[in-house]
Design a protein around this motif. Sequence first.
Motif, PDB file in Angstrom:
ATOM      1  N   PRO A   8      -3.203  -5.657   4.333  1.00  0.00           N
ATOM      2  CA  PRO A   8      -4.278  -4.668   4.423  1.00  0.00           C
ATOM      3  C   PRO A   8      -3.908  -3.393   3.685  1.00  0.00           C
ATOM      4  CG  PRO A   8      -3.206  -4.986   6.557  1.00  0.00           C
ATOM      5  CD  PRO A   8      -2.606  -5.977   5.620  1.00  0.00           C
ATOM      6  N   GLN A   9      -4.900  -2.825   3.019  1.00  0.00           N
ATOM      7  CA  GLN A   9      -4.686  -1.604   2.251  1.00  0.00           C
ATOM      8  C   GLN A   9      -4.850  -0.397   3.183  1.00  0.00           C
ATOM      9  OE1 GLN A   9      -3.780  -1.584  -1.016  1.00  0.00           O
ATOM     10  NE2 GLN A   9      -3.721  -3.810  -0.905  1.00  0.00           N
ATOM     11  N   PRO A  10      -4.071   0.643   2.943  1.00  0.00           N
ATOM     12  CA  PRO A  10      -4.234   1.843   3.774  1.00  0.00           C
ATOM     13  C   PRO A  10      -5.575   2.511   3.455  1.00  0.00           C
ATOM     14  CG  PRO A  10      -2.627   2.236   2.039  1.00  0.00           C
ATOM     15  CD  PRO A  10      -2.998   0.772   1.990  1.00  0.00           C
TER      16      PRO A  10
END
Length: 81
Positions: A8-10
């Motif tokens: 997951p991307q921040p």
Amino acid sequence: MSQPVTPPQPAPRPMTPAELAAYRARQQSRSRALAVVLVLIVILFFAITLVKLREEAARHRPVSAAAAPVAPATAAPTGTH
């Protein structure tokens, strides 16, 4: 085969006021450039249409009307007093 799982991307951080102003300035600049391009395309299409209409009208003009000289306008005859 299964597709690889991406981590997951921040979440993106909010823009600072300076970054937001620069972003909006670039956005406005692109919008103006696009508006100019669209207006130029409309003008170009209009000019092309006018040229084609003139060519078509010239092609369908009767030869006798095109070759006949236009008579000068004469004044109405005046009676002798």
